[in-house]
Write an enzyme that holds these catalytic residues in place. Structure first.
Site, mmCIF file in Angstrom:
data_model
loop_
_atom_site.group_PDB
_atom_site.id
_atom_site.type_symbol
_atom_site.label_atom_id
_atom_site.label_comp_id
_atom_site.label_asym_id
_atom_site.label_seq_id
_atom_site.Cartn_x
_atom_site.Cartn_y
_atom_site.Cartn_z
ATOM 1 N N HIS A 115 0.832 -1.209 0.000
ATOM 2 C CA HIS A 115 0.000 0.000 0.000
ATOM 3 C C HIS A 115 0.873 1.269 0.000
ATOM 4 O O HIS A 115 0.723 2.145 -0.846
ATOM 5 C CB HIS A 115 -0.912 -0.028 1.226
ATOM 6 C CG HIS A 115 -1.846 1.141 1.332
ATOM 7 N ND1 HIS A 115 -3.150 1.082 0.912
ATOM 8 C CD2 HIS A 115 -1.665 2.405 1.781
ATOM 9 C CE1 HIS A 115 -3.723 2.266 1.093
ATOM 10 N NE2 HIS A 115 -2.848 3.085 1.634
ATOM 11 N N GLU A 116 1.802 1.315 0.942
ATOM 12 C CA GLU A 116 2.646 2.516 1.040
ATOM 13 C C GLU A 116 3.558 2.644 -0.187
ATOM 14 O O GLU A 116 3.823 3.749 -0.652
ATOM 15 C CB GLU A 116 3.468 2.517 2.341
ATOM 16 C CG GLU A 116 2.643 2.527 3.637
ATOM 17 C CD GLU A 116 1.537 3.588 3.694
ATOM 18 O OE1 GLU A 116 1.723 4.686 3.125
ATOM 19 O OE2 GLU A 116 0.477 3.312 4.296
ATOM 20 N N GLU A 174 -5.020 7.666 -2.943
ATOM 21 C CA GLU A 174 -5.500 6.400 -2.397
ATOM 22 C C GLU A 174 -5.834 5.418 -3.520
ATOM 23 O O GLU A 174 -5.729 4.207 -3.350
ATOM 24 C CB GLU A 174 -6.724 6.696 -1.514
ATOM 25 C CG GLU A 174 -6.990 5.703 -0.424
ATOM 26 C CD GLU A 174 -5.870 5.527 0.591
ATOM 27 O OE1 GLU A 174 -4.943 6.374 0.676
ATOM 28 O OE2 GLU A 174 -5.894 4.511 1.285
ATOM 29 N N HIS A 180 1.669 4.487 -2.797
ATOM 30 C CA HIS A 180 1.736 5.949 -2.619
ATOM 31 C C HIS A 180 3.094 6.471 -3.095
ATOM 32 O O HIS A 180 3.199 7.495 -3.752
ATOM 33 C CB HIS A 180 1.572 6.317 -1.140
ATOM 34 C CG HIS A 180 0.157 6.242 -0.629
ATOM 35 N ND1 HIS A 180 -0.871 6.974 -1.171
ATOM 36 C CD2 HIS A 180 -0.395 5.535 0.393
ATOM 37 C CE1 HIS A 180 -1.992 6.725 -0.504
ATOM 38 N NE2 HIS A 180 -1.732 5.852 0.445
HETATM 39 ZN ZN ZN Z 1 -3.163 5.181 1.895
#
Ligand code: ZN
Length: 500
Positions: free
Chosen positions: A265-266, A295, A269
């Site tokens: 997830h990170e 997101e 980003h």
């Molecule tokens: Zn996030």
């Protein structure tokens, strides 16, 4: 003074503000990851000085007049500066609409409220927090009044701050589709009740988990010369431009997949930040276009790529080689099923891909009531609990797992939550378009995600925040937001997994 000199004055201010911003970013990164506890008090004084310095720059007459003049001459500016000044002008005008004393008072309130919330949460005691929450709500209602325009009223004012162009009308349409299609699907899956945890009771050495996180960084082509990874309780990504992008992750011995998916997830980003156009670094237009757009990228990598079967066909052998003993009886199919388990649970941050947006829907409904009606703070816990029963079919045992679970409202963020669900929905809409250009299933099964990164770079990342979310969706998918792609994606994926 000629326009060129005014532009130079603006650039001079911007350079100073960015330097102060960079210093604050490094300090806050350090505070979150490595700073010794003993320095925090002294440090907060220094941070106070820095933020006052940047506040003075932003509120100086020279700067305000400079931005106003550039805005009045917007058509004479080059394309990039035009976009930047429009943004800066909008934010500046908004901030000038709110009386200074109120802003100061509010920032004092917010600096205390998060501790009060934390105290209430550990003590399972909402009543310790509710009067502070009421003060925060009252400020936000006044804030909305200050910022209202002809076209933006009520909750829309706040929604627009976090996601330009999104309104209650659009979100209502989105969430009612989820209510219609996803709530019954979750119920059907719950009735099947065949969840099992093949990793139950096993422990996974943290250093080995870090070894796998390092492997994932290579799979995602994270550029280690322009970024790094550390640890923190709640994983996050922060950065400054394309050359300094940092992520944190957490590792739990008894929860292998938590660290794996928060890492992906990170990294999602971070990929957005690293792949933004470097010429934007010196402007205020670098990084992501909006909360939901950011997101959309993290969740695209985490869920659409990271929880797909083909991704693990390629990478499960590596995970198994690291955890030889622990995973020896866990087949690829078991693992895939396990990482896509649907479970109606109480905590948003631990929710699976399918139930996650329902957690957001609860918060969205409550925020609407908070901002646009006179709902009493005493009633909020029971409203929360009733909505959890309605959407997820579960009882909330205490306020700690209920109304007190998230920090957002204690930090004064209203209008932020819905962007989490919207981001997932943007991602599903993009998937449709990626599939037209790439053999997606083949690409996710490759050694690294270079081709997928490249697609997202050209269609999204490279633009930084020079485009609105709606413009980016049109560039990448040929149309504005349509929730049907997300609902179809979820229905297809989970009907297949649960043989419905
Ligand atoms: Zn996030």
């Amino acid at each position: 003074m000629d326009l060129k000199s005014i532009i130079n004055i603006y650039i001079d201010y911007r350079t100073k503000m960015q330097a102060l911003g960079y210093a604050s970013y490094i300090i806050s990164w350090d505070s979150e990851t490595e700073a010794p506890v003993g320095c925090l008090e002294e440090r907060s004084k220094q941070v106070g000085v820095l933020s006052e310095m940047s506040y003075r720059l932003e509120r100086s007459d020279e700067y305000i007049n400079c931005v106003k003049t550039l805005y009045d001459n917007i058509d004479s500016l080059d394309e990039l500066l035009k976009v930047e000044i429009k943004k800066v002008y909008k934010d500046l005008m908004n901030s000038l609409k709110v009386p200074m004393e109120e802003l100061v008072e509010y920032s004092i309130l917010i600096s205390k409220s998060q501790n009060i919330w934390a105290e209430a949460k550990v003590n399972y005691n909402y009543s310790l927090f509710k009067s502070t929450l009421k003060e925060i709500i009252d400020f936000n209602k006044r804030y909305v009044k200050y910022l209202e325009t002809e076209s933006l009223k009520g909750y829309d004012v706040l929604l627009d701050i976090y996601e330009e162009g999104m309104t209650k009308e659009k979100y209502d349409k989105f969430f009612s589709l989820l209510k219609e299609e996803i709530v019954p699907l979750v119920k059907q899956i719950k009735e099947k009740n065949i969840n099992k945890d093949p990793l139950f009771g096993k422990l996974f050495d943290v250093n080995k988990q870090k070894e796998f996180a390092d492997y994932l960084m290579d799979v995602m082509c994270f550029d280690k010369s322009r970024g790094l990874i550390k640890e923190s309780e709640h994983p996050f990504t922060s950065g400054y431009g394309t050359t300094d992008v940092r992520i944190t992750n957490h590792y739990y011995e008894d929860l292998l997949i938590s660290g794996i998916f928060s890492c992906i997830h990170e990294l999602g980003h971070a990929t957005y930040e690293q792949q933004s156009n470097p010429t934007l670094d010196s402007t205020l237009l670098g990084g992501g276009a909006s909360m939901a757009m950011h997101e959309s990228q993290s969740r695209f990598y985490e869920n659409i790529v990271g929880r797909s079967y083909n991704f693990w066909v390629k990478h499960y052998p590596k995970l198994k080689s690291i955890f030889n003993e622990e995973l020896k009886d866990v087949s690829l199919d078991d693992f895939y099923r396990y990482i896509n388990n649907v479970e109606c649970s109480l905590i948003r941050t631990e929710a699976d891909e399918l139930t996650y947006p329902l957690h957001i829907m609860v918060r969205y409904e409550i925020e609407k009531l908070i901002i646009e009606s006179d709902v009493n703070v005493d009633e909020l816990p029971s409203i929360w609990n009733n909505l959890y029963k309605e959407y997820l079919g579960i009882d909330v045992p205490t306020d700690k797992e209920g109304i007190l679970q998230d920090i957002h409202w204690a930090g004064g963020s209203f209008g932020y939550f819905p962007t989490y669900a919207l981001g997932s929905a943007y991602g599903a809409q993009m998937l449709e378009s990626v599939k037209k250009d790439l053999d997606f299933e083949k690409e996710i099964g490759k050694e690294n995600l270079k081709q997928i990164n490249e697609w997202l770079k050209n269609k999204i990342h490279n633009f930084g925040s020079t485009k609105t979310p709606d413009e980016l969706l049109n560039i990448s998918t040929g149309k504005s937001f349509d929730a049907k792609y997300y609902v179809e994606y979820l229905k297809n994926k989970f009907s297949k997994i649960y043989s419905l």
